[in-house]
Structure formats: structure tokens, C-alpha cells
Write an enzyme that holds these catalytic residues in place. Structure first.
Site, PDB file in Angstrom:
ATOM      1  N   GLY A  61       0.817  -1.203   0.000  1.00  0.00           N
ATOM      2  CA  GLY A  61       0.000   0.000   0.000  1.00  0.00           C
ATOM      3  C   GLY A  61       0.853   1.256   0.000  1.00  0.00           C
ATOM      4  O   GLY A  61       0.508   2.231   0.653  1.00  0.00           O
ATOM      5  N   HIS A  62       1.980   1.197  -0.720  1.00  0.00           N
ATOM      6  CA  HIS A  62       2.870   2.344  -0.779  1.00  0.00           C
ATOM      7  C   HIS A  62       3.789   2.214  -1.999  1.00  0.00           C
ATOM      8  O   HIS A  62       3.795   1.192  -2.679  1.00  0.00           O
ATOM      9  CB  HIS A  62       3.709   2.460   0.504  1.00  0.00           C
ATOM     10  CG  HIS A  62       4.628   1.313   0.738  1.00  0.00           C
ATOM     11  ND1 HIS A  62       4.262   0.221   1.473  1.00  0.00           N
ATOM     12  CD2 HIS A  62       5.891   1.081   0.321  1.00  0.00           C
ATOM     13  CE1 HIS A  62       5.266  -0.638   1.508  1.00  0.00           C
ATOM     14  NE2 HIS A  62       6.281  -0.139   0.805  1.00  0.00           N
ATOM     15  N   ALA A  63       4.550   3.266  -2.248  1.00  0.00           N
ATOM     16  CA  ALA A  63       5.594   3.278  -3.271  1.00  0.00           C
ATOM     17  C   ALA A  63       6.838   3.892  -2.653  1.00  0.00           C
ATOM     18  O   ALA A  63       6.776   4.455  -1.555  1.00  0.00           O
ATOM     19  CB  ALA A  63       5.158   4.088  -4.486  1.00  0.00           C
ATOM     20  N   ARG A 108       2.976  -0.640  -4.813  1.00  0.00           N
ATOM     21  CA  ARG A 108       2.843  -2.077  -4.641  1.00  0.00           C
ATOM     22  C   ARG A 108       1.809  -2.395  -3.579  1.00  0.00           C
ATOM     23  O   ARG A 108       1.739  -1.737  -2.545  1.00  0.00           O
ATOM     24  CB  ARG A 108       4.177  -2.734  -4.333  1.00  0.00           C
ATOM     25  CG  ARG A 108       4.765  -2.581  -2.954  1.00  0.00           C
ATOM     26  CD  ARG A 108       5.616  -1.366  -2.625  1.00  0.00           C
ATOM     27  NE  ARG A 108       6.312  -0.699  -3.677  1.00  0.00           N
ATOM     28  CZ  ARG A 108       7.557  -0.883  -4.025  1.00  0.00           C
ATOM     29  NH1 ARG A 108       8.305  -1.707  -3.344  1.00  0.00           N
ATOM     30  NH2 ARG A 108       8.097  -0.212  -4.997  1.00  0.00           N
TER      31      ARG A 108
END
Length: 147
Positions: A61-63, A108
């Protein structure tokens, strides 16, 4: 068997790709090897793994702005969805002989973990909160800026 549901590379800075890990097998079993730049494509600064995940758990839940990672299903399996703001792909990782390289500026999401899943992650940098995008809209705004 690790497989992509799409054939389009995701990642405008450095495209994501499946990597076959070096393996050595004999009558005693198998060893899979990742040697920094040779297999991962970057110097490994940090290693961590996700395990004992509750049913229905999602991770990621981040990049990252600069971080590069190699994801390996060391045991069991999971699904990883990636998005560079223009293209998306989904991979099911469930074979410890295959890793998924994910470069910078790629969102992702990990999900669909089997009950026994162990997700091994090799990272190019030590943890740095400033490298994270945790808001998808902010990530999309930055990655879609004209170059």
C-alpha cells in the site's frame, strides 16, 4: 510457479521483471541464491520478511521514491499488484526460485497470502520514511508530472 497476468513491464524508472534465482539441487534438497548485484541488480542494504499473516491481510500500500526491492515467496505464496501511474500488472509469487524486481516509483499492494506464506524482501536501502509515498493520489500526481 510465478506468473504474470500481464506482459507489460511496469516501472518507468526501472521496469519490474521476474528474475530466476540461481539454484543448486542435489539429493539433500535445494538452495536458492541471491547475490546482491548479480541477481538482485542492486546492492542489498536491508533484508526483511513478512510471515504469520492473518487471513485476509494486505501489505504494501505504498511506493518508494528511490528504493529498489526484490520480492521472493520463500514459502507459500502471495499476489503482488504493481502500478507506475500508467501501467499495472499482477503477479502470483509461489515459487522460491523466482523473484520479482520492483524499482523506484512503483506502487505495490500485496495480498492473497497463503496461511504459511513467507514473503522475503531484499532492499537497496536502509529504512527511510522520507522515501515512502503512502498516499496513492500524491504518488500519482508526482509520477505523472511531465519530465
Amino acid at each position: 510457479m510465478a506468473a504474470s497476468t500481464t506482459g507489460t513491464p511496469v516501472g518507468r524508472v526501472k521496469p519490474s521483471r521476474l528474475i530466476q534465482l540461481e539454484q543448486h539441487r542435489n539429493e539433500h534438497g535445494c538452495i536458492s541464491v541471491v547475490e546482491s548485484e548479480w541477481a538482485a541488480g542492486f546492492p542489498i542494504q536491508r533484508v526483511y520478511f513478512l510471515h504469520d499473516l492473518a487471513p485476509g491481510t494486505s501489505r504494501g500500500g505504498h511506493a518508494h521514491r528511490a528504493l529498489e526491492q526484490l520480492f521472493v515467496a520463500a514459502h507459500g505464496g502471495f499476489t503482488i499488484r504493481i502500478d507506475d501511474g500508467f501501467r499495472q500488472a499482477e503477479y502470483r509469487l509461489d515459487d522460491p526460485s523466482t523473484g520479482l524486481y520492483v524499482g523506484p516509483m512503483v506502487w505495490r499492494d500485496l495480498s492473497d497470502f497463503t496461511p504459511d506464506a513467507v514473503c522475503l524482501v531484499l532492499a537497496s536501502q536502509h529504512y527511510q520514511e522520507a522515501d515512502y509515498y503512502r498516499d496513492h493520489a500524491h504518488f500519482l500526481r508526482d509520477c505523472r508530472r511531465p519530465e
